[in-house]
Design a protein around this motif. Sequence first.
Motif, PDB file in Angstrom:
ATOM      1  N   VAL A 140     -17.332 -31.066  28.983  1.00 25.81           N
ATOM      2  CA  VAL A 140     -16.408 -31.888  28.191  1.00 25.81           C
ATOM      3  C   VAL A 140     -15.090 -31.151  27.990  1.00 25.81           C
ATOM      4  CG1 VAL A 140     -16.016 -32.853  25.899  1.00 25.81           C
ATOM      5  CG2 VAL A 140     -18.156 -33.267  27.038  1.00 25.81           C
ATOM      6  N   ASN A 143     -13.171 -31.164  31.232  1.00 29.32           N
ATOM      7  CA  ASN A 143     -12.618 -32.491  31.479  1.00 29.32           C
ATOM      8  C   ASN A 143     -11.393 -32.750  30.611  1.00 29.32           C
ATOM      9  OD1 ASN A 143     -14.338 -33.282  33.411  1.00 29.32           O
ATOM     10  ND2 ASN A 143     -15.575 -34.623  32.136  1.00 29.32           N
ATOM     11  N   LEU A 144     -11.477 -32.352  29.342  1.00 29.26           N
ATOM     12  CA  LEU A 144     -10.358 -32.628  28.434  1.00 29.26           C
ATOM     13  C   LEU A 144      -9.100 -31.912  28.877  1.00 29.26           C
ATOM     14  CD1 LEU A 144     -11.722 -32.547  24.796  1.00 29.26           C
ATOM     15  CD2 LEU A 144     -10.762 -34.437  26.022  1.00 29.26           C
ATOM     16  N   HIS A 148      -8.645 -35.379  32.049  1.00 26.53           N
ATOM     17  CA  HIS A 148      -8.341 -36.297  30.959  1.00 26.53           C
ATOM     18  C   HIS A 148      -7.240 -35.750  30.062  1.00 26.53           C
ATOM     19  CE1 HIS A 148     -12.208 -37.700  32.315  1.00 26.53           C
ATOM     20  NE2 HIS A 148     -12.058 -38.792  31.622  1.00 26.53           N
ATOM     21  N   PHE A 152      -5.931 -37.069  26.409  1.00 31.58           N
ATOM     22  CA  PHE A 152      -6.093 -36.122  25.292  1.00 31.58           C
ATOM     23  C   PHE A 152      -4.800 -36.019  24.494  1.00 31.58           C
ATOM     24  CE2 PHE A 152      -6.104 -31.599  23.904  1.00 31.58           C
ATOM     25  CZ  PHE A 152      -7.184 -31.671  23.053  1.00 31.58           C
TER      26      PHE A 152
ATOM     27  N   ARG B  59     -19.660 -35.512  35.965  1.00 27.23           N
ATOM     28  CA  ARG B  59     -18.311 -35.900  35.564  1.00 27.23           C
ATOM     29  C   ARG B  59     -18.252 -36.335  34.116  1.00 27.23           C
ATOM     30  NH1 ARG B  59     -17.128 -40.323  38.337  1.00 27.23           N
ATOM     31  NH2 ARG B  59     -15.083 -40.379  37.415  1.00 27.23           N
ATOM     32  N   LEU B  60     -19.340 -36.890  33.600  1.00 27.87           N
ATOM     33  CA  LEU B  60     -19.430 -37.274  32.187  1.00 27.87           C
ATOM     34  C   LEU B  60     -18.324 -38.251  31.777  1.00 27.87           C
ATOM     35  CD1 LEU B  60     -20.268 -33.950  30.355  1.00 27.87           C
ATOM     36  CD2 LEU B  60     -21.781 -35.813  30.888  1.00 27.87           C
ATOM     37  N   GLN B  63     -19.118 -40.215  28.550  1.00 27.25           N
ATOM     38  CA  GLN B  63     -19.004 -39.456  27.295  1.00 27.25           C
ATOM     39  C   GLN B  63     -17.551 -39.219  26.929  1.00 27.25           C
ATOM     40  OE1 GLN B  63     -21.402 -36.094  26.633  1.00 27.25           O
ATOM     41  NE2 GLN B  63     -23.105 -36.894  27.801  1.00 27.25           N
ATOM     42  N   MET B  64     -16.693 -39.007  27.940  1.00 28.54           N
ATOM     43  CA  MET B  64     -15.272 -38.842  27.622  1.00 28.54           C
ATOM     44  C   MET B  64     -14.719 -40.120  27.007  1.00 28.54           C
ATOM     45  SD  MET B  64     -14.999 -35.863  28.546  1.00 28.54           S
ATOM     46  CE  MET B  64     -13.291 -35.704  28.096  1.00 28.54           C
ATOM     47  N   LEU B  67     -15.836 -40.418  23.508  1.00 32.63           N
ATOM     48  CA  LEU B  67     -15.089 -39.484  22.653  1.00 32.63           C
ATOM     49  C   LEU B  67     -13.756 -40.096  22.226  1.00 32.63           C
ATOM     50  CD1 LEU B  67     -15.615 -36.623  21.696  1.00 32.63           C
ATOM     51  CD2 LEU B  67     -14.296 -35.796  23.606  1.00 32.63           C
ATOM     52  N   PHE B  68     -13.052 -40.702  23.177  1.00 27.62           N
ATOM     53  CA  PHE B  68     -11.758 -41.299  22.814  1.00 27.62           C
ATOM     54  C   PHE B  68     -11.952 -42.533  21.945  1.00 27.62           C
ATOM     55  CE2 PHE B  68     -10.452 -38.847  26.588  1.00 27.62           C
ATOM     56  CZ  PHE B  68      -9.589 -38.015  25.918  1.00 27.62           C
TER      57      PHE B  68
END
Lengths: 177, 104
Positions: A140, A143-144, A148, A152, B59-60, B63-64, B67-68
């Motif tokens: 995570v 990814n952030l 992403h 973010f 890659r999840l 879940q991302m 989260l947002f």
Amino acid sequence: MAEIAFYGFSALAIGAALTILFTRNVMYAALCLFIALLGVAALYVLAGADFLAITQLLIYVGGVLVLLIFGVMLTHRAERESSQKANIVLTTHLNRFWGALIALSIFGLLFWLISHANFLIIQSPELSESSARHSTLKQVGVNLMTSHVWAFEVAGILLLVALVGAAYLAFQRENEK
Amino acid sequence: MQPIVPIHYFLIVAAVLFSIGLAVIITKRNTIAVLIGIELILNAVNLNLVAFSQYDPVRLAGQMFALFVIVVAAAESAVALAIILKVYRHFQTTDLDKISSMKK
């Protein structure tokens, strides 16, 4: 074992949600929302999303629920008949028939869809590895900061704007009242 | 390693939570109770995203997304409560049926 935990936590979440639906006391509804969120966080853990479960607990229970309870307290006019009686914040129920009809029909539609759906899940080779179930925290975080990062940053700006906007809206100015 | 619980179970629990949240929004007349229903709906949607995300452990993406959604839900509830406070100061009530005029 995991299935028993799944049934227990989903019963917890659904029972708490039903209590929210049937109680007239807004304070009880807020506390039942807490139990429902706990149940959903446990379901996240069962789905392998440990970081998201902790985030759910921190944000919803630590932030949103406290905000909701503050809102209940600040928008309640106390009827001071006697100081011995408890101040109960009640809400009225309207549209019971239409609410039940719409909710039940949407649930029926979703249930029919889910039970008839034939999910073709492509088995990725990583899924079959034994190391599939470790903490998602690292992934995570990566990814952030990589794929992403745009979302973010936008989320950060959104939070800032929401904070400033909420403070501006709730601020009591002199010319009112 | 297969996910422990089949995905249909998660989806059905999420559908139940979604329907209950919808019923809460339709029946309750207190603004804060309506907000509680919205939180229930957002949680049901997040449960769907997380349930599908367990088939994508690398890659999840689900879940991302969840989260947002949580971040936006937190911002939404803060702004909504500020608006509710403002409305309460103006109308002296939070009953949705009594708030029927745009300008008093």
